[in-house]
Design an enzyme around this catalytic site. Structure first.
Site, PDB file in Angstrom:
ATOM      1  N   GLY A   1      28.695 -10.607 131.834  1.00 18.22           N
ATOM      2  CA  GLY A   1      29.930 -10.990 132.502  1.00 18.22           C
ATOM      3  C   GLY A   1      30.735 -12.109 131.885  1.00 18.22           C
ATOM      4  O   GLY A   1      31.579 -12.696 132.572  1.00 18.22           O
TER       5      GLY A   1
ATOM      6  N   CYS B   1      24.779  -4.681 114.447  1.00 21.56           N
ATOM      7  CA  CYS B   1      23.999  -4.820 113.237  1.00 21.56           C
ATOM      8  C   CYS B   1      24.094  -6.238 112.706  1.00 21.56           C
ATOM      9  O   CYS B   1      24.570  -7.144 113.381  1.00 21.56           O
ATOM     10  CB  CYS B   1      24.508  -3.839 112.185  1.00 21.56           C
TER      11      CYS B   1
ATOM     12  N   ASP C   1      31.710   4.946 114.875  1.00 21.60           N
ATOM     13  CA  ASP C   1      32.941   4.159 114.853  1.00 21.60           C
ATOM     14  C   ASP C   1      33.163   3.540 113.474  1.00 21.60           C
ATOM     15  O   ASP C   1      34.297   3.233 113.103  1.00 21.60           O
ATOM     16  CB  ASP C   1      32.928   3.085 115.944  1.00 21.60           C
TER      17      ASP C   1
END
Length: 652
Positions: free
Chosen positions: A396, A2, A129
């Protein structure tokens, strides 16, 4: 994932709510799914909806406007990833009404933490969460930050103590910046949000100098490219109250555990693979589709091969290429991975005409000069991912930092051997490094190794900033301005890796990762920066990372069984390349380059050695490749400056 914003007046109920609304509007790209505001004064706490709020939220709360007054205001934009319902709306408050949170990021171990809290008697209204963080903070206060595995920028208001707490994740994956104006402090996800405050912002020339003199640097400590705007440093939290502002570090790597691993190399590789797979699995937790970036190298290939086994659908992969030459076209390798995983592959080849048209917009999104054309390529990869319908991508970043993937790591490795009188190992390994490792002549490698042997890590960076790149500034900027590098008690290699991760380049790379993805309302997750994997990698001895001419040893052998054999055996892979520095600026972007270099910023501001700068650009256009990256950075710097300080800001 967000965007957040906030304002805290330490003296009076003087918040201009319209400013907070405008700050939130400027980052709609970070969270188009929902919007919310919180305001508190001495009498009450208010929750307010915004124009982009869910209809259910609008039915519960009044629409925010300037008639509401308070001394603390929080703003939130939501990109829905977990619990897509209105239960995940922010700002979110605990049941006691004491704590209110706005939060940007993901906590990957939230299910395990939630279970721990349930066992303590907590109950939950959502499957987010965010609610877990709020309960953890209620239970453990700032000690809870060390329990989190993920990426975050958190703001928590304590209405009882009248105290604001800001916190940023360990490595700085998620952004959090602030501006103090008298007795008022503002915070935001992106620097552009402070433009809503009508404050005068000025260029930070120390940051500009570092950017031009060192490699990939657009973040350094607390500094940004604006003198007035600071970043909360990674692994730190800030407390703000009427008693003042304090900033403390909540996490530090344990230097005493560096290079203490005692088990065999084979077992280290097995454990590295396990921790990597666990990191990817945690980052597959999502209520929306997860895809992955793919470059054709070992790092992204291992992520794709692992993630593809953890989804019920074909994993979507996203890749950029340029058909100018094999150096810019890795489709051969990408296809091997996509076929191996039966992935749903997506390829994009950005056109230089699009780059010319979009470069100002890209610069606007980054609030900083774009350090090279590789971040530009990444921008279009993220755009492609958004068009393909995914909301989360894996990438990555971080593997080179944690397993010694940079060329300069070899100098430290062999300097350690000499320092420790490991002449047997030196005799066996050094000749192969001198003859087989591709980068640099044998003489240069010997000289750099010996120079590294006799210099502290901090001295090496200041030497590089003085001598590595021509100085196009006036002499008053030629000074030691790299002070964040720490000389810790460890080997030279671990010292180098520690500073890469915590103090020098990684935060800049993560800045581009965040801004490129969030430009298209995408969440980017980076498994190699899982805290358990990072700490394990730093516990390994140096010769598990480098041996002779090979780097990232434990990484390569640990991931060997995950990827196709052809990917593991590649010998030609280098960092992801894009043709901006070597091709575009000399051809299609040449006129734009000359226009920017001839702008007032470079010719009349009095900051630059104009003849030297002109000579470097002239030689570059005639085919001199020595300073191609510097010419690109000058171009990007000019675009950024003209956008922000010559009246063009906000043009999209």
């Amino acid at each position: 994932m967000c965007g957040i914003s906030g304002v805290f007046s330490l003296t009076e109920e003087s918040i201009n709510l319209n400013q907070l609304i405008s700050m939130s509007k400027l980052i709609r790209h970070r969270g188009p799914d929902d919007e919310g505001f919180y305001l508190a004064n001495d009498k009450k706490q208010l929750f307010l909806a915004g124009q982009d709020s869910l209809e259910e939220i609008k039915s519960l709360y009044p629409i925010a406007n300037s008639s509401y007054k308070g001394y603390i205001g929080l703003g939130f934009r939501r990109l829905s990833i977990l619990d897509l319902s209105a239960s995940g709306h922010q700002p979110m408050q605990d049941s006691s009404t004491r704590y209110t949170i706005v939060f940007n990021g993901e906590i990957y171990n939230y299910l395990e933490l939630r279970e721990k809290l349930i066992n303590k008697g907590y109950s939950f209204k959502s499957n987010t969460d965010t609610e877990v963080i709020l309960s953890l903070y209620k239970e453990y206060q700032e000690k809870c930050f060390q329990m989190l595995n993920g990426m975050w920028a958190i703001a928590i208001w304590d209405n009882q103590l009248k105290e604001l707490t800001l916190c940023r994740d360990r490595w700085g994956i998620k952004p959090l910046c602030y501006l103090k104006d008298g007795q008022t402090i503002y915070f935001a996800s992106e620097e552009k949000q402070f433009k809503a405050l009508d404050k005068i912002l000025t260029p930070n020339y120390n940051m500009i100098y570092r950017y031009l003199k060192l490699g990939s640097m657009v973040r350094y400590g607390e500094e940004t490219f604006y003198q007035e705007i600071k970043c909360l440093k990674a692994a730190h939290y800030m407390k703000v109250s009427k008693q003042g502002i304090s900033i403390k570090r909540y996490y530090e790597m344990d230097f005493s555990k560096f290079e203490t691993y005692q088990d065999s190399f084979t077992n280290a590789c097995d454990e590295y693979q396990l921790k990597f797979q666990q990191a990817v699995a945690l980052r597959m937790r999502s209520d929306v589709e997860v895809g992955s970036c793919l470059s054709g190298g070992l790092d992204s290939s291992a992520i794709v091969c692992t993630a593809s086994k953890l989804t019920n659908n074909k994993l979507k992969t996203f890749s950029a290429y340029y058909d100018l030459s094999s150096a810019y076209d890795e489709r051969k390798w990408m296809k091997i991975v996509n076929d191996h995983c039966q992935a749903n592959s997506h390829y994009i080849s950005p056109k230089v005409s699009d780059v010319l048209e979009d470069f100002t917009k890209i610069t606007y999104q980054h609030d900083a000069p774009v350090i090279g054309s590789s971040p530009v390529s990444q921008y279009y990869v993220m755009k492609q991912a958004k068009q393909a319908g995914v909301t989360v991508v894996l990438d990555g970043q971080g593997s080179d930092e944690i397993t010694a993937g940079y060329n300069h790591a070899f100098y430290r490795y062999y300097a350690d051997m000499i320092k420790n009188r490991e002449f047997g190992s030196l005799t066996r390994e050094f000749p192969e490094y001198l003859t087989k490792q591709q980068k640099g002549s044998a003489l240069a490698k010997v000289a750099k190794t010996m120079f590294t042997l006799f210099k502290k890590e901090s001295s090496l960076y200041n030497y590089e900033i003085k001598h590595n790149v021509p100085d196009v500034f006036k002499s008053r900027y030629s000074k030691n301005i790299i002070s964040a590098v720490q000389d810790i008690k460890s080997s030279k290699l671990s010292n180098f890796q520690y500073n890469l991760l915590n103090n020098i380049f990684l935060q800049s790379l993560l800045h581009f990762e965040d801004r490129n993805s969030m430009s298209f309302s995408l969440e980017s997750r980076v498994p190699f920066l899982d805290v358990n994997l990072v700490e394990f990698a730093y516990s390994l001895p140096s010769n598990y990372k480098i041996r002779a001419s090979k780097g990232k040893l434990v990484h390569r052998y640990g991931l060997k069984s995950i990827v196709p054999e052809a990917i593991y055996n590649r010998k030609d892979k280098v960092n992801f390349s894009a043709p901006g520095e070597s091709v575009w600026l000399r051809k299609e972007m040449k006129n734009s380059l000359q226009e920017v270099i001839n702008s007032r910023f470079f010719t009349s501001s009095g900051e630059f050695d104009t003849p030297k700068l002109g000579e470097i650009v002239h030689n570059y256009l005639r085919g001199d490749n020595r300073h191609g990256s510097l010419v690109w950075k000058l171009y990007a710097l000019g675009v950024w400056y003209n956008l922000n300080f010559e009246g063009a800001y906000g043009r999209k």
